[in-house]
Design an enzyme around this catalytic site. Structure first.
Site, PDB file in Angstrom:
ATOM      1  N   GLU A  38      -5.658  -9.942  10.065  1.00 17.48           N
ATOM      2  CA  GLU A  38      -4.171 -10.197  10.044  1.00 17.48           C
ATOM      3  C   GLU A  38      -3.283  -8.655  10.187  1.00 17.48           C
ATOM      4  OE1 GLU A  38      -3.618 -12.214   6.477  1.00 17.48           O
ATOM      5  OE2 GLU A  38      -3.608 -14.100   7.501  1.00 17.48           O
ATOM      6  N   CYS A  66     -12.026  -5.799   2.873  1.00 15.81           N
ATOM      7  CA  CYS A  66     -11.955  -4.529   2.173  1.00 15.81           C
ATOM      8  C   CYS A  66     -13.005  -4.367   1.041  1.00 15.81           C
ATOM      9  CB  CYS A  66     -10.625  -4.181   1.598  1.00 15.81           C
ATOM     10  SG  CYS A  66     -10.333  -2.670   0.872  1.00 15.81           S
ATOM     11  N   GLY A  85      -8.012  -3.463   4.637  1.00 15.05           N
ATOM     12  CA  GLY A  85      -8.891  -2.390   4.470  1.00 15.05           C
ATOM     13  C   GLY A  85      -8.555  -1.192   3.854  1.00 15.05           C
ATOM     14  N   GLU A  86      -9.385  -0.376   3.733  1.00 13.64           N
ATOM     15  CA  GLU A  86      -9.083   1.210   3.280  1.00 13.64           C
ATOM     16  C   GLU A  86      -9.434   2.041   4.464  1.00 13.64           C
ATOM     17  OE1 GLU A  86      -8.084   3.067   0.601  1.00 13.64           O
ATOM     18  OE2 GLU A  86      -8.502   4.719   2.148  1.00 13.64           O
ATOM     19  N   HIS A 122      -0.495   2.683  -8.379  1.00 14.82           N
ATOM     20  CA  HIS A 122      -0.703   1.594  -9.380  1.00 14.82           C
ATOM     21  C   HIS A 122      -0.934   1.878 -10.712  1.00 14.82           C
ATOM     22  CE1 HIS A 122      -0.376   0.067  -5.487  1.00 14.82           C
ATOM     23  NE2 HIS A 122      -1.693  -0.011  -5.138  1.00 14.82           N
ATOM     24  N   ASN A 150       3.638  -9.032  -5.426  1.00 14.45           N
ATOM     25  CA  ASN A 150       3.670 -10.558  -4.737  1.00 14.45           C
ATOM     26  C   ASN A 150       2.588 -11.150  -5.101  1.00 14.45           C
ATOM     27  OD1 ASN A 150       5.631  -9.444  -2.811  1.00 14.45           O
ATOM     28  ND2 ASN A 150       4.221  -7.919  -2.172  1.00 14.45           N
TER      29      ASN A 150
HETATM   30  S1  SF4 Z   1      -7.695  -0.764  -0.819  1.00 14.17           S
HETATM   31 FE1  SF4 Z   1      -5.775  -2.132  -0.064  1.00 14.17          FE
HETATM   32  S2  SF4 Z   1      -6.500  -3.649   1.105  1.00 14.17           S
HETATM   33 FE2  SF4 Z   1      -8.338  -2.814  -0.247  1.00 14.17          FE
HETATM   34  S3  SF4 Z   1      -8.470  -4.110  -1.780  1.00 14.17           S
HETATM   35 FE3  SF4 Z   1      -7.239  -2.051  -2.388  1.00 14.17          FE
HETATM   36  S4  SF4 Z   1      -5.021  -3.021  -2.189  1.00 14.17           S
HETATM   37 FE4  SF4 Z   1      -6.468  -4.570  -1.120  1.00 14.17          FE
END
Ligand code: SF4
Length: 360
Positions: free
Chosen positions: A94, A118, A173-174, A230, A304
């Site tokens: 996506e 991911c 993804g990372e 975070h 979200n």
């Molecule tokens: S790195 Fe980004 S895409 Fe991967 S799990 Fe964490 S927040 Fe989700």
């Protein structure tokens, strides 16, 4: 399904010239093909009307240009577009296009994926909870942008080549766990004869892949680095972002200091606000202590919601209060405008409700 054909997408002009010479053709044919790919997003040789018929046939037999198809799309009330794209092996990714400005001159920022799924597995993220399938090749990353731009131009009846002005590596993804493919794709995005997107218009987002941050610093590019933070203590961050168990905050901050010292670029820290999780006064104080010494911007993003993950968005007064603590503490802080949450295209929502959100 794997193909034996030569992939032409992602070759730079010199590589394409060498390829044309290697198949007995004049080098200038490469410039024609390059133009078809990067200005018109054409992937069928038969549509390249200035190539001789015989050459079109020959290329079709031995080569391919893998611009992914947009299978489905949704458009948010705010104009954000979410695309479901299909790769050659039928895997799906996506991408999100976010409008900047309004009217016919508006440009778009594209949020691209670098992996199918991911491996990081952040506990609040829909992508992370859906598992990991594979890395994208660099030409698939570029193809994602071309495929999305082709669809966007078609929908908007636009011929504007520069309709996508910014690229953020913040989709599924990372990116730094797929470093080599990611960086090759950035060189092609930046190439003046390919997509020509300036380095300062490209953002790479990471959950804290320390080795990759240091490598990126050494590329000598003027990219924007965004770090998904975070949490500002290791216990909470270990839970929210499992990569923190490998690279705790001390290692992450050291890598970011290195990035800033080499590039002299301000780093953006993304911080998703989750009610009862990471928005206490103590969390604010931890963040101030951690980030104030750095050349940093903090971007607050109200969570979200994703069904089943158990996290909720804080109330507006709580968000304002947290914002106020950080600003008073001297941090350069912004609150990100929410885009696309009604179509599950917002941050952390990609691949959520996968099968039932594309009804139109
Ligand atoms: S790195 Fe980004 S895409 Fe991967 S799990 Fe964490 S927040 Fe989700």
């Amino acid at each position: 399904m794997a193909s034996n054909k030569d992939e032409l997408l992602g070759k730079d002009l010199e590589e394409l010239e060498n390829y044309m010479i290697s198949i007995g053709q004049a080098a200038f044919r490469a410039r024609q093909i390059f133009k078809w790919i990067y200005t018109k997003e054409v992937n069928s040789f038969y549509d390249m009307s200035d190539l001789p018929r015989e050459l079109r046939k020959k290329l079709d037999a031995i080569a391919q240009i893998s611009i992914p198809r947009v299978l489905k799309q949704r458009v948010s009330n705010d104009g954000t577009r979410k695309y479901l794209l299909e790769l050659r092996d039928k895997k799906r990714i996506e991408g999100v296009l976010i409008p900047q400005g309004s009217g016919k001159d508006s440009r778009y920022t594209i949020c691209v994926s670098t992996q199918v799924g991911c491996p990081v597995g952040c506990s609040f993220c829909a992508t992370g909870q859906s598992g990991f399938q594979r890395n994208l090749d660099y030409y698939e990353i570029i193809g994602q942008i071309l495929g999305s731009r082709r669809e966007l131009k078609r929908k908007l009846k636009s011929n504007e080549e520069n309709i996508i002005s910014n690229v953020v590596y913040m989709g599924m993804g990372e990116p730094l766990l797929n470093y080599d493919e990611m960086i090759k794709s950035i060189y092609m995005l930046n190439h003046p004869k390919a997509l020509g997107i300036g380095q300062r218009h490209i953002t790479v987002s990471t959950a804290g892949e320390v080795k990759g941050i240091k490598r990126l610093a050494n590329e000598g590019m003027q990219l924007t680095l965004a770090v998904s933070l975070h949490a500002c203590d290791d216990i909470l961050r270990n839970h929210l972002v499992p990569l923190n168990r490998k690279y705790p905050l001390s290692a992450l901050i050291e890598a970011i200091e290195y990035y800033i010292s080499v590039t002299n670029r301000r780093v953006t820290f993304e911080y998703v606000l989750m009610d009862e999780v990471n928005i206490s006064k103590q969390d604010a104080q931890n963040m101030i202590r951690l980030l104030k010494p750095l050349l940093a911007n903090v971007n607050l993003i109200p969570y979200n919601e994703v069904a089943g993950l158990g996290y909720t968005k804080p109330s507006w007064p709580k968000i304002q209060q947290f914002f106020g603590w950080l600003a008073e503490g001297g941090l350069n802080v912004t609150l990100r405008e929410e885009k696309g949450s009604d179509i599950m295209a917002a941050c952390g929502q990609l691949r959520a409700g996968y099968s039932n959100i594309y009804r139109n």
